[in-house]
Design a protein around this motif. Sequence first.
Motif, mmCIF file in Angstrom:
data_model
loop_
_atom_site.group_PDB
_atom_site.id
_atom_site.type_symbol
_atom_site.label_atom_id
_atom_site.label_comp_id
_atom_site.label_asym_id
_atom_site.label_seq_id
_atom_site.Cartn_x
_atom_site.Cartn_y
_atom_site.Cartn_z
ATOM 1 N N LYS A 236 -3.542 -6.038 -0.011
ATOM 2 C CA LYS A 236 -3.574 -4.628 -0.390
ATOM 3 C C LYS A 236 -2.185 -4.038 -0.594
ATOM 4 O O LYS A 236 -2.028 -3.059 -1.330
ATOM 5 C CB LYS A 236 -4.316 -3.815 0.680
ATOM 6 C CG LYS A 236 -5.705 -4.336 1.013
ATOM 7 C CD LYS A 236 -6.609 -4.357 -0.217
ATOM 8 C CE LYS A 236 -8.011 -4.826 0.138
ATOM 9 N NZ LYS A 236 -8.886 -4.895 -1.054
ATOM 10 N N VAL A 237 -1.183 -4.602 0.051
ATOM 11 C CA VAL A 237 0.176 -4.070 -0.024
ATOM 12 C C VAL A 237 1.172 -5.218 0.045
ATOM 13 O O VAL A 237 0.826 -6.354 0.400
ATOM 14 C CB VAL A 237 0.470 -3.084 1.135
ATOM 15 C CG1 VAL A 237 -0.391 -1.838 1.043
ATOM 16 C CG2 VAL A 237 0.274 -3.783 2.478
ATOM 17 N N ASN A 238 2.415 -4.913 -0.272
ATOM 18 C CA ASN A 238 3.534 -5.802 0.017
ATOM 19 C C ASN A 238 4.691 -4.935 0.492
ATOM 20 O O ASN A 238 4.561 -3.708 0.584
ATOM 21 C CB ASN A 238 3.917 -6.648 -1.198
ATOM 22 C CG ASN A 238 4.263 -5.805 -2.404
ATOM 23 O OD1 ASN A 238 5.074 -4.872 -2.321
ATOM 24 N ND2 ASN A 238 3.645 -6.099 -3.547
ATOM 25 N N VAL A 239 5.810 -5.524 0.810
ATOM 26 C CA VAL A 239 6.903 -4.746 1.398
ATOM 27 C C VAL A 239 7.453 -3.699 0.442
ATOM 28 O O VAL A 239 8.047 -2.709 0.876
ATOM 29 C CB VAL A 239 8.051 -5.674 1.871
ATOM 30 C CG1 VAL A 239 7.606 -6.532 3.036
ATOM 31 C CG2 VAL A 239 8.574 -6.535 0.726
ATOM 32 N N ALA A 240 7.252 -3.895 -0.845
ATOM 33 C CA ALA A 240 7.790 -2.949 -1.831
ATOM 34 C C ALA A 240 6.782 -1.874 -2.237
ATOM 35 O O ALA A 240 7.113 -0.995 -3.039
ATOM 36 C CB ALA A 240 8.261 -3.700 -3.072
#
Length: 378
Positions: A122-126
């Motif tokens: 669902k997400v990444n660090v960016a």
Amino acid sequence: MRSRLYLALAAAVALWIAPATASPAPPGIRKLHVEGGAVHAAVGASGKQVRLTLDPELQRAAERLLARSGAPEGAIVASDVRTGRILVWASRGKRDYVATPVAPSASLFKIVTAAALLEGGKVNVATPVCYTGGMSAITARDLLGRGSTCTVFGEALGRSINGVFARLAGRHLTAADLRRKARDLGFDGEVPIDVPVAPSTAEIPSDALGLARAGAGFWSGRLSPLGALFAMQTIANDGERVRLSLLAPPGAQAGGDAPAPRSTDGRGLRPEVARTLRSMLEVTTRRGTCAKAFRKPDGTRALGTMPVAAKTGTLVGGSPSRMFSWFASFAPSDRPEIAVSVMLANDIAWRTKANLVGRELLEIYFGRRRSGPVARRR
């Protein structure tokens, strides 16, 4: 050779130490002593001798730190990341707080939420995230609209931004997602260890607001310091669930210099997710909620340039009312050796918090690594 330290330890673990093949636990420890540089216990009515994995000197240091904290209740537990060997099992108060889930998991639960979001893709660090409010509570209004403050997900865990985790949990996760990952990481159920321990509990409401609050760490269950330790050790081992051990294996050398057997209990995280969490947890000590605790009065950084992965948590509540503070970590984060978990249940007026106590234990461990028995040469 006996001391108040070991008498206190005997009281703390009496209900948990058991022969490897016996259940339930025998009626306690009759004698605890140091012999040949190792901690031994006489267990049960038969007086069976059991050697513990604890490091005597690091254990003493942890007991001193707990006493100096002034907290009515608290615990410190530490492990060798690679083997799962317990190095410290220290408790302060009327019961064994290492293996008892008394404290709310507080913001440590954000580790569970972050892991579930990353594993679900669902997400990444960016990933940019905008949020509103959430400083001390999550309201329905905080979940509406775009949000007035923005950051990237990679900064949110180390800075413990409630609004980010509330919004993302409500938007992308279910209660089942959080419960499943809580069990994988030791926040729900028993951790794999060779002595009986009480299970931590994750309480995740299914309604939208309750789920958002739980995802941000607002009263999302009760966690033992042992459970917090297991979570950090799992991340440090690239997602592999390495079993913990408090009972020394037959033939183990005193001081822990000989390699200990390593036993695994499946996988809690994909390796790439564990590595992402590691980078996010490094933010905590560099510029996040623990940055100040890792700065000495002269402005220099505690532990020098060594990278440390950590998560803090603070929540007030309970009866009697307590200010619970958490510090869970492993170091060096690029080549992990030791995992540490600290929980302090302070009065509302308090002397120190768990992050300072945890930092000091890490300093003691790495300060003696070259010559002392605390450090294990690799």
